[in-house]
Design a protein around this motif. Structure first.
Motif, PDB file in Angstrom:
ATOM      1  N   ILE A 174     -20.750 -23.593  42.810  1.00 50.52           N
ATOM      2  CA  ILE A 174     -20.790 -24.987  42.390  1.00 50.52           C
ATOM      3  C   ILE A 174     -20.974 -25.925  43.575  1.00 50.52           C
ATOM      4  O   ILE A 174     -21.721 -26.904  43.505  1.00 50.52           O
ATOM      5  N   SER A 175     -20.327 -25.625  44.703  1.00 48.38           N
ATOM      6  CA  SER A 175     -20.388 -26.543  45.841  1.00 48.38           C
ATOM      7  C   SER A 175     -21.809 -26.674  46.391  1.00 48.38           C
ATOM      8  O   SER A 175     -22.259 -27.782  46.698  1.00 48.38           O
ATOM      9  N   VAL A 176     -22.544 -25.562  46.489  1.00 51.57           N
ATOM     10  CA  VAL A 176     -23.891 -25.669  47.051  1.00 51.57           C
ATOM     11  C   VAL A 176     -24.876 -26.266  46.049  1.00 51.57           C
ATOM     12  O   VAL A 176     -25.810 -26.961  46.444  1.00 51.57           O
ATOM     13  N   ILE A 177     -24.658 -26.030  44.767  1.00 48.04           N
ATOM     14  CA  ILE A 177     -25.535 -26.638  43.768  1.00 48.04           C
ATOM     15  C   ILE A 177     -25.314 -28.143  43.739  1.00 48.04           C
ATOM     16  O   ILE A 177     -26.260 -28.935  43.685  1.00 48.04           O
ATOM     17  N   ARG A 178     -24.076 -28.577  43.806  1.00 48.45           N
ATOM     18  CA  ARG A 178     -23.791 -30.009  43.853  1.00 48.45           C
ATOM     19  C   ARG A 178     -24.371 -30.653  45.103  1.00 48.45           C
ATOM     20  O   ARG A 178     -24.764 -31.825  45.084  1.00 48.45           O
ATOM     21  N   ALA A 179     -24.437 -29.873  46.188  1.00 51.28           N
ATOM     22  CA  ALA A 179     -24.972 -30.420  47.436  1.00 51.28           C
ATOM     23  C   ALA A 179     -26.496 -30.459  47.454  1.00 51.28           C
ATOM     24  O   ALA A 179     -27.082 -31.086  48.339  1.00 51.28           O
ATOM     25  N   GLY A 180     -27.141 -29.793  46.485  1.00 53.62           N
ATOM     26  CA  GLY A 180     -28.588 -29.912  46.403  1.00 53.62           C
ATOM     27  C   GLY A 180     -29.388 -28.631  46.394  1.00 53.62           C
ATOM     28  O   GLY A 180     -30.624 -28.673  46.355  1.00 53.62           O
ATOM     29  N   ALA A 181     -28.733 -27.450  46.427  1.00 61.95           N
ATOM     30  CA  ALA A 181     -29.484 -26.195  46.354  1.00 61.95           C
ATOM     31  C   ALA A 181     -30.114 -26.046  44.975  1.00 61.95           C
ATOM     32  O   ALA A 181     -29.569 -26.508  43.977  1.00 61.95           O
ATOM     33  N   ARG A 182     -31.268 -25.379  44.931  1.00 57.95           N
ATOM     34  CA  ARG A 182     -31.990 -25.181  43.674  1.00 57.95           C
ATOM     35  C   ARG A 182     -31.640 -23.861  42.995  1.00 57.95           C
ATOM     36  O   ARG A 182     -32.164 -23.554  41.926  1.00 57.95           O
ATOM     37  N   GLY A 183     -30.763 -23.077  43.603  1.00 58.70           N
ATOM     38  CA  GLY A 183     -30.385 -21.825  42.983  1.00 58.70           C
ATOM     39  C   GLY A 183     -29.411 -21.063  43.854  1.00 58.70           C
ATOM     40  O   GLY A 183     -29.087 -21.485  44.978  1.00 58.70           O
ATOM     41  N   TYR A 184     -28.944 -19.941  43.329  1.00 63.27           N
ATOM     42  CA  TYR A 184     -27.933 -19.158  44.026  1.00 63.27           C
ATOM     43  C   TYR A 184     -28.082 -17.706  43.587  1.00 63.27           C
ATOM     44  O   TYR A 184     -28.002 -17.408  42.394  1.00 63.27           O
ATOM     45  N   VAL A 185     -28.325 -16.815  44.547  1.00 62.39           N
ATOM     46  CA  VAL A 185     -28.398 -15.384  44.253  1.00 62.39           C
ATOM     47  C   VAL A 185     -27.500 -14.653  45.245  1.00 62.39           C
ATOM     48  O   VAL A 185     -27.242 -15.132  46.350  1.00 62.39           O
ATOM     49  N   THR A 186     -27.012 -13.492  44.834  1.00 61.22           N
ATOM     50  CA  THR A 186     -26.124 -12.724  45.703  1.00 61.22           C
ATOM     51  C   THR A 186     -26.913 -11.715  46.528  1.00 61.22           C
ATOM     52  O   THR A 186     -28.055 -11.369  46.199  1.00 61.22           O
TER      53      THR A 186
END
Length: 232
Positions: free
Chosen positions: A105-117
């Motif tokens: 949540i923190s990186v998406i709120r900061a502006g990232a367009r996605g998150y993968v492991t």
């Protein structure tokens, strides 16, 4: 991790290569990622801490930054806060060993367009980078639920608040909200089925329920409804 076809095809964006900067504090991991990334990606820079990442990204202006969440000097969120508004043409995709909801949540709120492991395969990562470069949002399937839950509860992004109370949205189940967001992003029913591990028929059932509950007639109206509420 889902098979590579869940991430769509890997054609170059606009017929050109996708320029990528790798940001991770483990050199061997960066070397491994560089070796795994396929066409049409071109690695144009690397960094192992926040200050170096900011400098390299500003100098290279890549299409996509593959960004680790935990970095010396403040972490991936600090990189995003320093760069997102200054170089909006560059997209950021978080790539982390962590699957903790607070990190996602923190990186998406900061502006990232996605998150993968980091358990992602090379082919899947290549496809995910291409999709992000093309303006899409990409998540490892299990992590997408964290984002949906947080924003449905009234979270905020870096540049746009999400409505904390919406009677229409409250009529939808959690799975209907997931389908709604993917439909609004332009996913086909087959792609949604793969993302959510459900059948195409079940997707169709959810879409029909969403349209009925929101009193909308088609996908176009649904997409506009979601965009008006900043849910896309």
């Amino acid at each position: 991790m889902t098979p590579s076809d869940a991430y769509a095809d890997t054609d170059a964006v606009g017929g050109r290569s996708v320029r990528v900067v790798l940001v991770d504090d483990h050199r061997m991991f960066r070397t491994g990622v560089r070796a795994e990334l396929g066409e049409p990606l071109q690695v144009v820079g690397e960094a192992d801490d926040v200050d170096t990442a900011v400098a390299v990204v500003e100098a290279q202006r890549p299409d996509v930054v593959l960004l680790d969440v935990h970095l010396p000097g403040g972490g991936g969120v600090t990189v995003l806060r320093r760069l997102v508004s200054r170089i909006p043409e560059t997209k950021f995709l978080a790539l982390s060993v962590s699957d903790a909801p607070e990190d996602v949540i923190s990186v998406i709120r900061a502006g990232a367009r996605g998150y993968v492991t980091k358990s992602i395969t090379g082919d899947d990562l290549t496809a995910a980078v291409v999709r992000v470069a093309d303006g899409d949002a990409v998540f490892s399937p299990r992590l997408a639920g964290f984002v949906l839950d947080a924003f449905a509860a009234g979270g905020t992004t870096a540049d746009a608040p999400v409505e904390s109370a919406d009677e229409d949205l409250d009529r939808l189940t959690q799975r209907e909200r997931e389908v709604l967001r993917l439909i609004a992003r332009g996913y086909a029913y087959k792609e949604i089925a793969k993302q959510l591990f459900i059948s195409v028929k079940t997707v169709e059932t959810h879409v029909s329920a969403v349209l009925r509950k929101l009193q909308l007639s088609n996908r176009h109206e649904l997409s506009r409804w979601a965009a008006d509420r900043r849910l896309v």
